[in-house]
Design a protein around this motif. Structure first.
Motif, short mmCIF file in Angstrom:
data_model
loop_
_atom_site.label_atom_id
_atom_site.label_comp_id
_atom_site.label_asym_id
_atom_site.label_seq_id
_atom_site.Cartn_x
_atom_site.Cartn_y
_atom_site.Cartn_z
N ILE A 1 0.86 -1.18 0.00
CA ILE A 1 0.00 0.00 0.00
C ILE A 1 0.89 1.23 0.00
O ILE A 1 2.09 1.14 0.27
N LEU A 2 0.32 2.37 -0.31
CA LEU A 2 1.08 3.61 -0.43
C LEU A 2 2.15 3.49 -1.52
O LEU A 2 3.17 4.17 -1.49
N SER A 3 1.87 2.56 -2.46
CA SER A 3 2.69 2.35 -3.66
C SER A 3 4.10 1.81 -3.41
O SER A 3 4.89 1.74 -4.34
N SER A 4 4.41 1.43 -2.17
CA SER A 4 5.78 0.99 -1.91
C SER A 4 5.90 0.31 -0.56
O SER A 4 5.19 0.66 0.39
N PHE A 5 6.81 -0.67 -0.46
CA PHE A 5 7.13 -1.23 0.86
C PHE A 5 8.35 -0.56 1.47
O PHE A 5 8.92 -1.05 2.45
N CYS A 6 8.75 0.59 0.91
CA CYS A 6 9.85 1.37 1.51
C CYS A 6 9.61 2.87 1.26
O CYS A 6 10.52 3.59 0.89
N TRP A 7 8.36 3.31 1.49
CA TRP A 7 8.01 4.70 1.21
C TRP A 7 8.69 5.67 2.17
O TRP A 7 9.11 5.31 3.27
N THR A 8 8.80 6.91 1.72
CA THR A 8 9.31 8.01 2.53
C THR A 8 8.23 9.09 2.61
O THR A 8 7.22 9.02 1.92
N THR A 9 8.46 10.08 3.45
CA THR A 9 7.48 11.17 3.54
C THR A 9 7.35 11.89 2.20
O THR A 9 6.25 12.33 1.83
N ASN A 10 8.42 11.99 1.46
CA ASN A 10 8.34 12.61 0.13
C ASN A 10 7.48 11.79 -0.81
O ASN A 10 6.69 12.35 -1.60
N ASP A 11 7.58 10.47 -0.71
CA ASP A 11 6.74 9.61 -1.54
C ASP A 11 5.26 9.83 -1.23
O ASP A 11 4.42 9.81 -2.13
N LEU A 12 4.94 10.00 0.04
CA LEU A 12 3.54 10.18 0.43
C LEU A 12 2.96 11.45 -0.18
O LEU A 12 1.76 11.51 -0.47
#
Length: 262
Positions: free
Chosen positions: A152-163
């Protein structure tokens, strides 16, 4: 619960789904913490809690504590970082994925609109035919479960910038299209948007408060996650579901030109 027997590793994108029997006699699919996929377990836990609140058909899941000595016996583990808790989902017996089923009917069709809107809210771009399980109750008639929310959130290693830059477009998903066939009224999709908008922000915060400290999510990331999901459910989700209805749902349910002539 304590693990007693390691069975096997499921084939998956991340090779991090282990079938393990626990001392209650039940088999669970267990995912471990990997530094290179540092948000995968957080995603699983967060999505599971929301799914349970919404009444989605997800297997019962738990935060479990497996002894480090047991984890060391698991074969072919790479990039593992031992943590205090792991994520375990009850294994669904006698099931197949959507690639393997000849579906004529979905028994729990009332859940399908929930699943689609849930995926759009959490930006789950990984709803493939492998990430649903089907239990055949009568020939061609299945109960559908949803699994695997590590991305979810398009990634299993998201960052605040990705969000801040999550996709705001139609998700290309043959599984969503398959589900849409069994939704009898587009109003079901619109109703689920309203339900998601009614979920208290405090509940989202409480879910995050149970994330183990050594899963390494910062207070800043928690705040940004809540901010992002609130923005998506009020500003983005209604637009996306409107597009889904227009571009996916209605074409599936509209009669063909030949039908209109008769």
């Amino acid at each position: 619960m304590n693990p007693v027997n390691y069975i096997h590793l499921f084939e998956s994108k991340t090779n991090n789904a282990h079938l393990i029997t626990f001392d209650n006699g039940v088999d669970y699919v267990v995912k471990l913490y990997k530094a290179k996929e540092d948000k995968a377990l957080i995603n699983e836990w967060f999505a599971y809690c929301i799914a349970r609140f919404m009444g989605l058909p997800v297997p019962y899941s738990y935060l479990v504590e497996m002894p480090e000595m047991f984890i060391e016996t698991i074969p072919n583990i790479k990039d593992l970082q031992y943590t205090s808790m792991q994520f375990a989902s009850k294994y669904i017996n006698d099931s197949v994925n959507a690639h393997e089923a000849n579906i004529q009917n979905i028994i729990n069709h009332c859940d399908l609109a929930k699943i689609i809107v849930f995926d759009y809210w959490l930006c789950n771009t990984d709803r493939t035919r492998k990430n649903v399980l089907l239990q055949e109750k009568t020939p061609g008639s299945y109960y559908l479960w949803v699994i695997d929310h590590a991305e979810i959130l398009s990634s299993f290693c998201w960052t605040t910038n990705d969000l801040e830059h999550l996709p705001q477009k139609i998700i290309k998903s043959a599984t969503h299209e398959m589900m849409a066939k069994y939704i009898t009224d587009e109003k079901e999709l619109k109703q689920q948007v309203k339900i998601i908008q009614s979920i208290p922000t405090q509940l989202l915060e409480e879910i995050l408060s149970f994330v183990p400290n050594d899963w390494n999510i910062s207070d800043e990331e928690k705040c940004e996650l809540i901010k992002t999901l609130n923005f998506r459910r009020y500003k983005i989700l209604p637009l996306l579901i409107g597009k889904f209805i227009k571009r996916v749902y209605r074409p599936i349910h509209s009669p063909s030109p030949n039908d209109r002539k008769t």
